[in-house]
Scaffold this motif. Structure first.
Motif, PDB file in Angstrom:
ATOM      1  N   CYS A  80      45.113  83.892  24.131  1.00  0.00           N
ATOM      2  CA  CYS A  80      43.770  83.503  24.496  1.00  0.00           C
ATOM      3  C   CYS A  80      42.776  84.574  23.932  1.00  0.00           C
ATOM      4  O   CYS A  80      42.960  85.813  24.245  1.00  0.00           O
ATOM      5  CB  CYS A  80      43.618  83.122  25.876  1.00  0.00           C
ATOM      6  N   ILE A  81      41.667  84.211  23.729  1.00  0.00           N
ATOM      7  CA  ILE A  81      40.666  85.282  22.944  1.00  0.00           C
ATOM      8  C   ILE A  81      39.976  85.950  24.323  1.00  0.00           C
ATOM      9  O   ILE A  81      39.459  87.152  23.983  1.00  0.00           O
ATOM     10  CB  ILE A  81      39.654  84.573  22.397  1.00  0.00           C
ATOM     11  N   GLY A  82      40.116  85.340  25.540  1.00  0.00           N
ATOM     12  CA  GLY A  82      39.633  86.236  26.663  1.00  0.00           C
ATOM     13  C   GLY A  82      40.002  85.636  28.018  1.00  0.00           C
ATOM     14  O   GLY A  82      40.605  84.821  28.064  1.00  0.00           O
ATOM     15  N   THR A  83      39.324  86.214  28.809  1.00  0.00           N
ATOM     16  CA  THR A  83      40.054  85.784  30.285  1.00  0.00           C
ATOM     17  C   THR A  83      39.395  84.412  30.698  1.00  0.00           C
ATOM     18  O   THR A  83      40.306  83.612  31.625  1.00  0.00           O
ATOM     19  CB  THR A  83      39.191  86.857  31.395  1.00  0.00           C
ATOM     20  N   THR A  84      38.291  83.939  30.247  1.00  0.00           N
ATOM     21  CA  THR A  84      38.078  82.460  30.672  1.00  0.00           C
ATOM     22  C   THR A  84      38.879  81.427  30.136  1.00  0.00           C
ATOM     23  O   THR A  84      39.367  80.640  30.859  1.00  0.00           O
ATOM     24  CB  THR A  84      36.488  82.251  30.162  1.00  0.00           C
ATOM     25  N   THR A  85      39.343  81.902  28.798  1.00  0.00           N
ATOM     26  CA  THR A  85      40.245  80.742  28.264  1.00  0.00           C
ATOM     27  C   THR A  85      41.415  81.147  28.720  1.00  0.00           C
ATOM     28  O   THR A  85      42.349  79.941  29.085  1.00  0.00           O
ATOM     29  CB  THR A  85      40.210  81.330  26.617  1.00  0.00           C
ATOM     30  N   LEU A  90      45.761  79.162  32.554  1.00  0.00           N
ATOM     31  CA  LEU A  90      46.863  79.180  33.837  1.00  0.00           C
ATOM     32  C   LEU A  90      46.283  78.063  34.964  1.00  0.00           C
ATOM     33  O   LEU A  90      47.277  77.487  35.624  1.00  0.00           O
ATOM     34  CB  LEU A  90      46.489  80.456  34.529  1.00  0.00           C
ATOM     35  N   GLU A  91      45.058  77.551  34.888  1.00  0.00           N
ATOM     36  CA  GLU A  91      44.669  76.574  35.837  1.00  0.00           C
ATOM     37  C   GLU A  91      45.069  75.093  35.477  1.00  0.00           C
ATOM     38  O   GLU A  91      45.119  74.188  36.090  1.00  0.00           O
ATOM     39  CB  GLU A  91      43.108  76.541  36.002  1.00  0.00           C
ATOM     40  N   SER A  92      45.231  74.875  34.315  1.00  0.00           N
ATOM     41  CA  SER A  92      46.068  73.579  33.743  1.00  0.00           C
ATOM     42  C   SER A  92      47.385  73.650  34.335  1.00  0.00           C
ATOM     43  O   SER A  92      48.061  72.364  34.301  1.00  0.00           O
ATOM     44  CB  SER A  92      46.185  73.556  32.255  1.00  0.00           C
ATOM     45  N   ARG A  93      48.086  74.731  34.788  1.00  0.00           N
ATOM     46  CA  ARG A  93      49.427  74.760  35.378  1.00  0.00           C
ATOM     47  C   ARG A  93      50.503  74.296  34.531  1.00  0.00           C
ATOM     48  O   ARG A  93      51.778  74.030  34.926  1.00  0.00           O
ATOM     49  CB  ARG A  93      49.454  73.913  36.576  1.00  0.00           C
TER      50      ARG A  93
END
Length: 98
Positions: A80-85, A90-93
């Motif tokens: 991932c390019i950054g923490t938001t991505t 991670l939130e997709s589980r």
């Protein structure tokens, strides 16, 4: 954006792109599911689009989110390019942090 009234300039908003998920043909789907080891994501919408294509390949696109979460991610690592991505992955589980 709105125009400022305290200056001598005007702001005009121009939409320069639109986020449209990629859809894969049969050969691209086969490659995605069989030959890809690492997927590189530059935005949360890219994560969403990848998982949408995985869901179609697995025939689970109409299942509830909680059922799709156990289906995996196409068996790939996510870069991932950054923490938001990364947070979107991670939130997709469907990925876990390593």
């Amino acid at each position: 954006l709105t125009s400022r009234t305290d200056g001598t300039f005007q702001v005009t908003r121009l939409n320069t792109y639109d986020t449209i998920p990629a859809t894969f043909d049969e050969e691209q789907t086969r490659i995605m599911m069989e030959d890809v080891d690492i997927a590189c994501f530059g935005s949360p919408s890219a994560v969403e689009a990848w998982l949408g294509n995985v869901d179609v390949a697995l025939g689970i696109e109409n299942l509830p989110d909680e059922d799709r979460q156990t289906a995996g991610n196409g068996d790939v690592l996510a870069a991932c390019i950054g923490t938001t991505t990364a947070k979107a992955c991670l939130e997709s589980r469907r990925w876990e942090s390593r």
